[in-house]
Design a protein around this motif. Structure first.
Motif, mmCIF file in Angstrom:
data_model
loop_
_atom_site.group_PDB
_atom_site.id
_atom_site.type_symbol
_atom_site.label_atom_id
_atom_site.label_comp_id
_atom_site.label_asym_id
_atom_site.label_seq_id
_atom_site.Cartn_x
_atom_site.Cartn_y
_atom_site.Cartn_z
ATOM 1 N N GLY A 136 0.828 -1.200 0.000
ATOM 2 C CA GLY A 136 0.000 0.000 0.000
ATOM 3 C C GLY A 136 0.861 1.248 0.000
ATOM 4 N N MET A 137 0.498 2.224 -0.821
ATOM 5 C CA MET A 137 1.290 3.455 -0.917
ATOM 6 C C MET A 137 1.278 4.244 0.388
ATOM 7 S SD MET A 137 2.729 3.454 -3.842
ATOM 8 C CE MET A 137 2.851 1.670 -3.630
ATOM 9 N N ASP A 138 0.185 4.188 1.139
ATOM 10 C CA ASP A 138 0.128 4.911 2.413
ATOM 11 C C ASP A 138 1.206 4.421 3.366
ATOM 12 O OD1 ASP A 138 -1.985 6.391 1.514
ATOM 13 O OD2 ASP A 138 -3.530 5.237 2.550
ATOM 14 N N GLU A 139 1.377 3.099 3.436
ATOM 15 C CA GLU A 139 2.387 2.536 4.333
ATOM 16 C C GLU A 139 3.795 2.829 3.835
ATOM 17 O OE1 GLU A 139 3.788 0.599 7.702
ATOM 18 O OE2 GLU A 139 1.752 1.255 7.170
ATOM 19 N N VAL A 140 3.994 2.813 2.517
ATOM 20 C CA VAL A 140 5.311 3.147 1.966
ATOM 21 C C VAL A 140 5.681 4.587 2.316
ATOM 22 C CG1 VAL A 140 6.646 3.443 -0.161
ATOM 23 C CG2 VAL A 140 5.134 1.467 0.100
ATOM 24 N N ARG A 141 4.723 5.508 2.192
ATOM 25 C CA ARG A 141 4.991 6.914 2.512
ATOM 26 C C ARG A 141 5.359 7.093 3.984
ATOM 27 N NH1 ARG A 141 0.722 8.048 -0.954
ATOM 28 N NH2 ARG A 141 -0.738 8.135 0.795
ATOM 29 N N ARG A 142 4.749 6.286 4.848
ATOM 30 C CA ARG A 142 5.057 6.410 6.275
ATOM 31 C C ARG A 142 6.490 5.986 6.582
ATOM 32 N NH1 ARG A 142 -0.599 5.331 7.291
ATOM 33 N NH2 ARG A 142 -0.338 3.085 7.030
ATOM 34 N N ARG A 143 7.037 5.146 5.752
ATOM 35 C CA ARG A 143 8.367 4.604 6.036
ATOM 36 C C ARG A 143 9.461 5.199 5.158
ATOM 37 N NH1 ARG A 143 8.546 0.448 9.427
ATOM 38 N NH2 ARG A 143 6.589 -0.546 10.034
ATOM 39 N N VAL A 144 9.090 5.820 4.044
ATOM 40 C CA VAL A 144 10.073 6.385 3.115
ATOM 41 C C VAL A 144 9.746 7.855 2.889
ATOM 42 C CG1 VAL A 144 11.129 6.226 0.836
ATOM 43 C CG2 VAL A 144 10.324 4.143 1.981
ATOM 44 N N GLU A 145 10.671 8.739 3.249
ATOM 45 C CA GLU A 145 10.468 10.168 3.037
ATOM 46 C C GLU A 145 10.979 10.549 1.657
ATOM 47 O OE1 GLU A 145 12.110 12.517 6.126
ATOM 48 O OE2 GLU A 145 11.010 11.514 7.738
ATOM 49 N N PHE A 146 10.034 10.733 0.721
ATOM 50 C CA PHE A 146 10.384 11.071 -0.657
ATOM 51 C C PHE A 146 9.189 11.801 -1.255
ATOM 52 C CE2 PHE A 146 11.619 9.678 -5.121
ATOM 53 C CZ PHE A 146 12.723 10.514 -5.158
ATOM 54 N N PRO A 147 9.333 13.090 -1.607
ATOM 55 C CA PRO A 147 8.177 13.880 -2.048
ATOM 56 C C PRO A 147 7.394 13.261 -3.204
ATOM 57 C CG PRO A 147 10.074 15.308 -1.660
ATOM 58 C CD PRO A 147 10.557 13.899 -1.538
ATOM 59 N N LEU A 148 8.058 12.566 -4.081
ATOM 60 C CA LEU A 148 7.377 11.964 -5.233
ATOM 61 C C LEU A 148 6.288 10.990 -4.800
ATOM 62 C CD1 LEU A 148 9.105 10.734 -8.447
ATOM 63 C CD2 LEU A 148 7.572 9.194 -7.264
ATOM 64 N N LEU A 149 6.491 10.298 -3.665
ATOM 65 C CA LEU A 149 5.525 9.305 -3.210
ATOM 66 C C LEU A 149 4.196 9.931 -2.800
ATOM 67 C CD1 LEU A 149 7.888 7.020 -1.085
ATOM 68 C CD2 LEU A 149 6.963 6.542 -3.355
ATOM 69 N N ASP A 150 4.203 11.225 -2.502
ATOM 70 C CA ASP A 150 2.955 11.894 -2.122
ATOM 71 C C ASP A 150 1.957 11.930 -3.274
ATOM 72 O OD1 ASP A 150 4.007 12.341 0.376
ATOM 73 O OD2 ASP A 150 4.712 14.371 -0.113
ATOM 74 N N GLN A 151 2.428 11.713 -4.476
ATOM 75 C CA GLN A 151 1.557 11.742 -5.652
ATOM 76 C C GLN A 151 0.993 10.362 -5.999
ATOM 77 O OE1 GLN A 151 1.010 14.883 -6.881
ATOM 78 N NE2 GLN A 151 2.344 15.434 -5.156
ATOM 79 N N LEU A 152 1.301 9.354 -5.193
ATOM 80 C CA LEU A 152 0.833 7.995 -5.452
ATOM 81 C C LEU A 152 -0.163 7.566 -4.387
ATOM 82 C CD1 LEU A 152 4.252 6.280 -6.320
ATOM 83 C CD2 LEU A 152 2.686 7.486 -7.859
#
Length: 254
Positions: free
Chosen positions: A83-99
């Motif tokens: 899940g992208m929500d869980e990836v964003r919680r663990r990886v700080e990368f602005p591009l992931l905010d668009q997924l």
């Protein structure tokens, strides 16, 4: 465990056993979060290793692991959902905010003489991307992702005579993006030596040194991508060569 008492027969020793996981947490790689709620078993002998099925969670999604010894190496096959929500919680990368959304994936991990090879595939169906073209997509659309990491043959450094460990990364995203990178192991880190990044065009030949970037798109908004891909300073930065083809270029708001 069977060990002959005669010293001359120690080579005939036998071992056979099963290791059972019961809701365990296991760290397999510093770059990944731990496998949680691990359940299943490993069956092993002095010559063999079998993984009938192990269930776990990774990045908040279910994961099934199977494998064993094949062709002289340990091959592990993992099928999971991320899940992208869980990836964003663990990886700080602005591009992931668009997924957003979730996707299934399949990974193969091969281990031979401490060399590890990884191949990962996902069609990204279920993930929506709000990125600018050509990287935008809706959740129902497929955009095949392929990633592989392989160890390269080691060679001795000219000055020290010590072996130099290198690996190769290759990745494709549909017919949009192609990446190839050669990295050198330096302590706990991997340092890029040379590579190519191609957007909207086929993968090019690797340069002798540095990074070669080729982009072919109708419109390139440099300001937009600089916000999502912040640069990182480096005291030993590699030379970077750009080849850009775009009908419209947006830079500094213009």
């Amino acid at each position: 465990l069977l060990i002959p008492l005669a010293e001359a027969r120690l080579g005939e020793s036998k071992v056979e056993g099963t290791y059972t996981f019961l809701a365990n947490e296991v760290n397999v790689d510093p770059a990944l979060p731990p496998l949680r709620q691990l359940g299943g078993s490993l069956q092993f002998s002095e010559k063999d290793l079998r993984i009938p099925e192990i269930n776990a969670t990774l990045f908040g999604g279910p994961l099934k692991i199977k494998g064993g010894v094949q062709g002289g190496k340990v091959l592990v096959i993992a099928n999971g959902t991320v899940g992208m929500d869980e990836v964003r919680r663990r990886v700080e990368f602005p591009l992931l905010d668009q997924l957003s959304g979730t996707a299934t994936y399949r990974a193969e991990v091969g281990v031979r003489k401490r060399n590890v090879e990884l191949v990962l595939d996902s069609n990204l169906v279920g993930v929506a991307s709000a990125l600018a073209a050509p990287f935008g997509k809706n959740a129902s659309e497929a955009m095949p992702l392929h990633f592989e990491n392989t160890a390269l043959l080691t060679a001795a450094a000219p000055r020290t005579g010590q072996p130099v460990l290198r690996d190769q990364l290759r990745a494709t995203l549909g017919n949009i993006l192609s990446v190839q990178m050669i990295r050198r192991k330096q302590g706990e880190d991997s340092v890029p030596e040379r590579g190519t990044v191609m957007i909207g065009r086929p993968l090019a030949q690797l340069p002798e040194r540095g990074i070669s970037i080729g982009i072919t798109v109708p419109t390139l908004d440099v300001d937009y991508w600089q916000k999502l891909l912040p640069g990182k300073g480096s005291g030993a930065a590699l030379p970077v060569a750009f080849d850009l083809q775009a009908d419209t270029l947006i830079l500094l708001g213009g």
